[in-house]
Write an enzyme that holds these catalytic residues in place. Sequence first.
Site, PDB file in Angstrom:
ATOM      1  N   ARG A   1       0.825  -1.258   0.004  1.00 52.00           N
ATOM      2  CA  ARG A   1      -0.034   0.067  -0.088  1.00 52.00           C
ATOM      3  C   ARG A   1       1.008   1.360   0.053  1.00 52.00           C
ATOM      4  O   ARG A   1       0.458   2.325  -0.651  1.00 52.00           O
ATOM      5  CB  ARG A   1      -0.891  -0.088   1.187  1.00 52.00           C
ATOM      6  CG  ARG A   1      -1.936  -1.148   1.211  1.00 52.00           C
ATOM      7  CD  ARG A   1      -2.520  -1.212   2.578  1.00 52.00           C
ATOM      8  NE  ARG A   1      -1.642  -1.262   3.573  1.00 52.00           N
ATOM      9  CZ  ARG A   1      -1.985  -1.278   4.943  1.00 52.00           C
ATOM     10  NH1 ARG A   1      -3.229  -1.265   5.363  1.00 52.00           N
ATOM     11  NH2 ARG A   1      -1.089  -1.393   5.908  1.00 52.00           N
TER      12      ARG A   1
ATOM     13  N   GLY B   1      14.991 -24.764   4.422  1.00 51.93           N
ATOM     14  CA  GLY B   1      15.844 -24.653   3.111  1.00 51.93           C
ATOM     15  C   GLY B   1      17.166 -24.319   3.949  1.00 51.93           C
ATOM     16  O   GLY B   1      18.153 -23.987   3.217  1.00 51.93           O
TER      17      GLY B   1
ATOM     18  N   HIS C   1       8.793 -25.126  12.494  1.00 50.53           N
ATOM     19  CA  HIS C   1      10.366 -25.323  12.278  1.00 50.53           C
ATOM     20  C   HIS C   1      10.953 -26.587  12.818  1.00 50.53           C
ATOM     21  O   HIS C   1      11.442 -27.634  12.186  1.00 50.53           O
ATOM     22  CB  HIS C   1      11.059 -24.269  12.670  1.00 50.53           C
ATOM     23  CG  HIS C   1      10.906 -22.818  12.073  1.00 50.53           C
ATOM     24  ND1 HIS C   1      10.407 -22.604  10.927  1.00 50.53           N
ATOM     25  CD2 HIS C   1      10.954 -21.628  12.653  1.00 50.53           C
ATOM     26  CE1 HIS C   1      10.173 -21.551  10.733  1.00 50.53           C
ATOM     27  NE2 HIS C   1      10.462 -20.726  11.672  1.00 50.53           N
TER      28      HIS C   1
HETATM   29  N1  LIG Z   1      10.061 -10.643   9.567  1.00 50.78           N
HETATM   30  C1  LIG Z   1      10.380 -11.901   9.815  1.00 50.78           C
HETATM   31  O1  LIG Z   1      11.603 -12.213   9.987  1.00 50.78           O
HETATM   32  C2  LIG Z   1       9.519 -12.985   9.452  1.00 50.78           C
HETATM   33  C3  LIG Z   1       8.146 -12.988   8.931  1.00 50.78           C
HETATM   34  N2  LIG Z   1       7.339 -13.776   8.314  1.00 50.78           N
HETATM   35  C4  LIG Z   1       6.155 -13.923   8.069  1.00 50.78           C
HETATM   36  O2  LIG Z   1       6.267 -12.990   6.644  1.00 50.78           O
HETATM   37  C5  LIG Z   1       5.173 -12.404   6.764  1.00 50.78           C
HETATM   38  C6  LIG Z   1       5.696 -10.841   6.459  1.00 50.78           C
HETATM   39  O3  LIG Z   1       6.320 -10.351   7.714  1.00 50.78           O
HETATM   40  P1  LIG Z   1       7.038  -8.805   7.879  1.00 50.78           P
HETATM   41  O4  LIG Z   1       7.590  -8.395   6.706  1.00 50.78           O
HETATM   42  O5  LIG Z   1       7.686  -8.918   9.295  1.00 50.78           O
HETATM   43  O6  LIG Z   1       5.409  -8.179   8.087  1.00 50.78           O
HETATM   44  P2  LIG Z   1       5.363  -6.598   8.123  1.00 50.78           P
HETATM   45  O7  LIG Z   1       4.670  -6.281   9.600  1.00 50.78           O
HETATM   46  O8  LIG Z   1       6.392  -5.815   7.982  1.00 50.78           O
HETATM   47  O9  LIG Z   1       4.130  -6.569   7.068  1.00 50.78           O
HETATM   48  C7  LIG Z   1       4.641  -6.623   5.791  1.00 50.78           C
HETATM   49  C8  LIG Z   1       3.751  -5.401   4.966  1.00 50.78           C
HETATM   50  O10 LIG Z   1       2.423  -5.708   4.947  1.00 50.78           O
HETATM   51  C9  LIG Z   1       1.657  -4.608   5.297  1.00 50.78           C
HETATM   52  N3  LIG Z   1       0.902  -4.622   6.427  1.00 50.78           N
HETATM   53  C10 LIG Z   1       1.173  -4.895   7.623  1.00 50.78           C
HETATM   54  N4  LIG Z   1       0.269  -4.759   8.512  1.00 50.78           N
HETATM   55  C11 LIG Z   1      -0.806  -4.631   7.509  1.00 50.78           C
HETATM   56  C12 LIG Z   1      -2.222  -4.796   8.082  1.00 50.78           C
HETATM   57  N5  LIG Z   1      -2.649  -4.933   9.347  1.00 50.78           N
HETATM   58  N6  LIG Z   1      -3.034  -4.687   7.093  1.00 50.78           N
HETATM   59  C13 LIG Z   1      -2.399  -4.617   5.768  1.00 50.78           C
HETATM   60  N7  LIG Z   1      -1.349  -4.378   5.382  1.00 50.78           N
HETATM   61  C14 LIG Z   1      -0.500  -4.694   6.401  1.00 50.78           C
HETATM   62  C15 LIG Z   1       2.753  -3.289   5.356  1.00 50.78           C
HETATM   63  O11 LIG Z   1       2.953  -2.746   3.817  1.00 50.78           O
HETATM   64  P3  LIG Z   1       2.020  -1.666   3.418  1.00 50.78           P
HETATM   65  O12 LIG Z   1       1.458  -0.860   4.555  1.00 50.78           O
HETATM   66  O13 LIG Z   1       2.956  -0.977   2.680  1.00 50.78           O
HETATM   67  O14 LIG Z   1       0.779  -2.104   2.558  1.00 50.78           O
HETATM   68  C16 LIG Z   1       4.067  -4.091   5.526  1.00 50.78           C
HETATM   69  O15 LIG Z   1       5.156  -3.417   5.224  1.00 50.78           O
HETATM   70  C17 LIG Z   1       4.063 -12.393   7.804  1.00 50.78           C
HETATM   71  O16 LIG Z   1       3.215 -13.359   7.664  1.00 50.78           O
HETATM   72  C18 LIG Z   1       5.168 -12.803   8.840  1.00 50.78           C
HETATM   73  O17 LIG Z   1       4.384 -13.885   9.708  1.00 50.78           O
HETATM   74  C19 LIG Z   1       7.836 -15.215   8.742  1.00 50.78           C
HETATM   75  C20 LIG Z   1       9.292 -15.460   9.077  1.00 50.78           C
HETATM   76  C21 LIG Z   1      10.060 -14.384   9.616  1.00 50.78           C
HETATM   77  O1  LIG Z   2      10.016 -17.941  11.651  1.00 51.92           O
HETATM   78  C1  LIG Z   2      10.581 -17.242  12.643  1.00 51.92           C
HETATM   79  O2  LIG Z   2      12.052 -17.481  12.360  1.00 51.92           O
HETATM   80  C2  LIG Z   2      12.861 -16.529  13.141  1.00 51.92           C
HETATM   81  C3  LIG Z   2      14.274 -17.207  13.314  1.00 51.92           C
HETATM   82  O3  LIG Z   2      14.751 -17.544  12.084  1.00 51.92           O
HETATM   83  P1  LIG Z   2      16.478 -17.813  11.708  1.00 51.92           P
HETATM   84  O4  LIG Z   2      16.615 -18.366  10.500  1.00 51.92           O
HETATM   85  O5  LIG Z   2      17.122 -16.404  11.915  1.00 51.92           O
HETATM   86  O6  LIG Z   2      16.863 -18.725  12.873  1.00 51.92           O
HETATM   87  C4  LIG Z   2      12.433 -16.220  14.495  1.00 51.92           C
HETATM   88  O7  LIG Z   2      13.304 -15.046  15.061  1.00 51.92           O
HETATM   89  C5  LIG Z   2      11.085 -15.790  14.197  1.00 51.92           C
HETATM   90  O8  LIG Z   2      10.338 -15.445  15.422  1.00 51.92           O
HETATM   91  C6  LIG Z   2      10.085 -16.753  13.613  1.00 51.92           C
HETATM   92  O9  LIG Z   2       9.037 -16.122  13.316  1.00 51.92           O
END
Ligand SMILES: NC(=O)C1=CN([C@@H]2O[C@H](COP(=O)(O)OP(=O)(O)OC[C@H]3O[C@@H](n4cnc5c(N)ncnc54)[C@H](OP(=O)(O)O)[C@@H]3O)[C@@H](O)[C@H]2O)C=CC1
Ligand SMILES: O=C1O[C@H](COP(=O)(O)O)[C@@H](O)[C@H](O)[C@H]1O
Length: 576
Positions: A134, A270, A329
Amino acid sequence: MATQISPCSSSSTTFSPSSLNQEPFSSAKLVNFSRKSSPSRWVFKIHSRINPKNQFELKSSNGYPLNAVSLQDGAAEKPLAKEIVLPEQTESNLSVTVVGASGDLAKKKIFPALFALFYEDCLPRNFVIFGYARTKMTDEELRETISRTLTCRIDKRENCGDKMEEFLQRCFYHSGQYNSEENFAELDSKLKHKEDGKLSNRLFYLSIPPNIFVDSVRCASGKASSKTGWTRVIVEKPFGRDSESSAELTRSLKKYLAEDQIFRIDHYLGKELVENLSVLRFSNLVFEPLWSRNYIRNVQFIFSEDFGTEGRGGYFDNYGIIRDIMQNHLLQILALFAMETPVSLDAEDIRNEKVKVLKSMRRLKLEDVVIGQYKGGKSYLGYTEDPTVPNDSLTPTFAAAALFIDNARWDGVPFLMKAGKALNTRRAEIRVQFRHVPGNLYKKNFGMDMDKATNELVLRVQPDEAIYLKINNKVPGLGMRLDRSDLNLLYSMRYPKEIPDAYERLLLDAIEGERRLFIRSDELDAAWSIFTPLLKELETKKIAPELYPYGSRGPVGAHYLAAKYNVRWGDVTGEE
Ligand SMILES: NC(=O)C1=CN([C@@H]2O[C@H](COP(=O)(O)OP(=O)(O)OC[C@H]3O[C@@H](n4cnc5c(N)ncnc54)[C@H](OP(=O)(O)O)[C@@H]3O)[C@@H](O)[C@H]2O)C=CC1
Ligand SMILES: O=C1O[C@H](COP(=O)(O)O)[C@@H](O)[C@H](O)[C@H]1O
């Protein structure tokens, strides 16, 4: 020593013959079907009519490591008599759309992994990358943002700056709502423009919070899916919070996508050492015969992080460590560890075996679980002091659990899991503790503590990837003194090349249509069945977690749990 080669830049690549049964991968023309000197490894030379270089090579990790031994050893190819020729098609284009491109995961992992694949020549000649979110941004602004997280990981290779610039020029951005068909239709027009009439293969990576998965899939599949090639969607965890919500998510996704279009990612699959687990088991005679209750006393899956939920408290508080780490995991690693030998290395054969083992597991009971939550100190904030976490939160940031597999191979063997945030160290490892040697002739040399004399195999997933086996050894000299030594395979010593990030392997596999490392929906159901009753009981009974100091080894309850099954955690014995 292994030669350093790019996994994708060679003119021939490896994949199993069964890959041929997958969806047509555009205009590949198989002209030379040959077999390397290793009898188990089939090699296809693939040439594209339009791009003879490497456009249509299949590079996925389908059971045959990209840098496998015979390639490194430079073994000569021996052509077989038979030639397979696939029908010719038009030139194709790959587009990868990162939905949620403004977010943390996209910047931290996905764009850098795509760049690494590009750098390693693993992406086809015609590809574009789109960011979608967005946030209002121009193409230039997206490039500027992602350029900050791209790294020239392979530092000995040249022209990284040029490659980076080339890569950034393939990156574009479209701002839109996740539930707007109109916005996805605009994305579709931009994609078509870039595809320029070529056969289009489209990969969407949902890097967004789970509450908007279904809307995005509905809009992407309805308005932006490919009309000529394949459309695949990588879905990030969490896949629901329990059995019901996960099943509901699956049902909703399947309204718009077929199961084989859905790539549920668990990035631990992976990781190099996790990939190696099957190789270790099934290609070494010395391990597989020992892989059962007859020789193994217990198995431990340990995950710890030396930082808290910083910045992700909002997400984490709704899930907790059991859903965040254990149910996915650690359980995935356990399934790979404990499964029976699959019929082949094909995705479905492996996933069938994983499902079987998950279905043989007992549902977790409250008495077999310990939960904890970190508290703050002088220099660190406790979990509930995080501004995004409610002050009275009971969400566990640590858990230990004893699991059991009720099948002939593993009857009675405790599979212990331990996962925690804000602990004393960052590590992920698998520890296999073997039984005592019956009638051990050297008993008296070990004193009273026979446990200390048992063999232990450790697979250190991270950091400093390693496989080591603890053995008893005679200290050189005239007497008969024994000590504990390690047979140690330290990856950094044996393999000088930096190990690719898990996301690189998984993205490449999704591009290639290789599903082996992705979670099938029945696997997911089986995984949730083990944890859902416990998770509900913890919540309905409002079980209070044991508090542990930030930076400590976690709650002592974990030791009592292990002791209940005559187990000592291998990571806290002092000789780790
Ligand atoms: N971050 C990590 O290390 C990890 C994340 N994940 C999973 O990956 C996915 C993305 O994670 P992450 O990048 O941390 O997430 P973010 O919270 O950074 O969200 C990603 C993007 O989604 C949009 N967004 C966030 N919240 C909302 C909302 N409530 N409604 C609509 N749009 C929203 C925002 O973009 P915009 O406002 O520009 O639309 C944001 O930049 C999640 O499902 C998370 O559980 C899995 C493993 C590790
Ligand atoms: O999926 C997740 O993994 C990270 C840890 O990943 P790693 O590759 O850095 O070991 C964890 O920090 C996070 O809470 C979880 O959502």
